[in-house]
Motif scaffolding. Sequence first.
Motif, PDB file in Angstrom:
ATOM      1  N   SER A  53       0.826  -1.200   0.000  1.00 50.32           N
ATOM      2  CA  SER A  53       0.000   0.000   0.000  1.00 50.32           C
ATOM      3  C   SER A  53       0.866   1.259   0.000  1.00 50.32           C
ATOM      4  O   SER A  53       0.577   2.223  -0.711  1.00 50.32           O
ATOM      5  CB  SER A  53      -0.914  -0.011   1.225  1.00 50.32           C
ATOM      6  OG  SER A  53      -1.641   1.181   1.307  1.00 50.32           O
ATOM      7  N   GLU A  56       2.426   1.677  -3.470  1.00 46.81           N
ATOM      8  CA  GLU A  56       1.462   2.044  -4.506  1.00 46.81           C
ATOM      9  C   GLU A  56       0.998   3.486  -4.380  1.00 46.81           C
ATOM     10  O   GLU A  56       0.439   4.037  -5.324  1.00 46.81           O
ATOM     11  CB  GLU A  56       0.261   1.099  -4.468  1.00 46.81           C
ATOM     12  CG  GLU A  56       0.608  -0.286  -4.963  1.00 46.81           C
ATOM     13  CD  GLU A  56      -0.544  -1.268  -4.841  1.00 46.81           C
ATOM     14  OE1 GLU A  56      -1.563  -0.942  -4.186  1.00 46.81           O
ATOM     15  OE2 GLU A  56      -0.419  -2.366  -5.389  1.00 46.81           O
ATOM     16  N   SER A  57       1.241   4.089  -3.229  1.00 45.05           N
ATOM     17  CA  SER A  57       0.883   5.481  -3.026  1.00 45.05           C
ATOM     18  C   SER A  57       1.678   6.341  -4.002  1.00 45.05           C
ATOM     19  O   SER A  57       2.873   6.150  -4.198  1.00 45.05           O
ATOM     20  CB  SER A  57       1.203   5.890  -1.584  1.00 45.05           C
ATOM     21  OG  SER A  57       1.206   7.283  -1.461  1.00 45.05           O
ATOM     22  N   GLU A  58       1.015   7.290  -4.621  1.00 47.40           N
ATOM     23  CA  GLU A  58       1.689   8.147  -5.602  1.00 47.40           C
ATOM     24  C   GLU A  58       2.769   9.009  -4.957  1.00 47.40           C
ATOM     25  O   GLU A  58       3.709   9.422  -5.619  1.00 47.40           O
ATOM     26  CB  GLU A  58       0.670   9.025  -6.306  1.00 47.40           C
ATOM     27  CG  GLU A  58      -0.204   8.252  -7.273  1.00 47.40           C
ATOM     28  CD  GLU A  58      -1.117   9.149  -8.060  1.00 47.40           C
ATOM     29  OE1 GLU A  58      -0.789  10.340  -8.245  1.00 47.40           O
ATOM     30  OE2 GLU A  58      -2.163   8.673  -8.495  1.00 47.40           O
ATOM     31  N   THR A  59       2.632   9.296  -3.678  1.00 45.54           N
ATOM     32  CA  THR A  59       3.612  10.145  -3.003  1.00 45.54           C
ATOM     33  C   THR A  59       4.829   9.355  -2.544  1.00 45.54           C
ATOM     34  O   THR A  59       5.840   9.939  -2.178  1.00 45.54           O
ATOM     35  CB  THR A  59       2.981  10.837  -1.779  1.00 45.54           C
ATOM     36  OG1 THR A  59       2.513   9.828  -0.866  1.00 45.54           O
ATOM     37  CG2 THR A  59       1.845  11.730  -2.195  1.00 45.54           C
TER      38      THR A  59
END
Length: 110
Positions: A53, A56-59
Amino acid sequence: MKIQANHSGTRSIEISEKHFKTIEKYSLLDNLVDSNGIIDEPVLDKLKFNVRSMLESETMKDNDLLDLCLDVIYNNNMKAFGLQQLVEAYKQWKAAQPAADDNDPQNVTD
């Protein structure tokens, strides 16, 4: 440092200082294990889901976290026993770290 990945000792996983620092940076092992203290496959799955998770976070663009995943967490040899050994190795590493100096300007929080 090498951790034993299975009960028989035929498999191991290499853990580096950078891996330990990444675990510490993201508090990956904090609150991972339930109050019963048992590390089993669902606990390993929980860690994998948490890290996935984060990745996969764009940040989230941290190569150290990606390296930790590839080298350790998603290593083919990593099973619940290996995670238990990782937790113990991390505790030993953490205990060996010098205590934070209260006078260090990098440790001051507002």
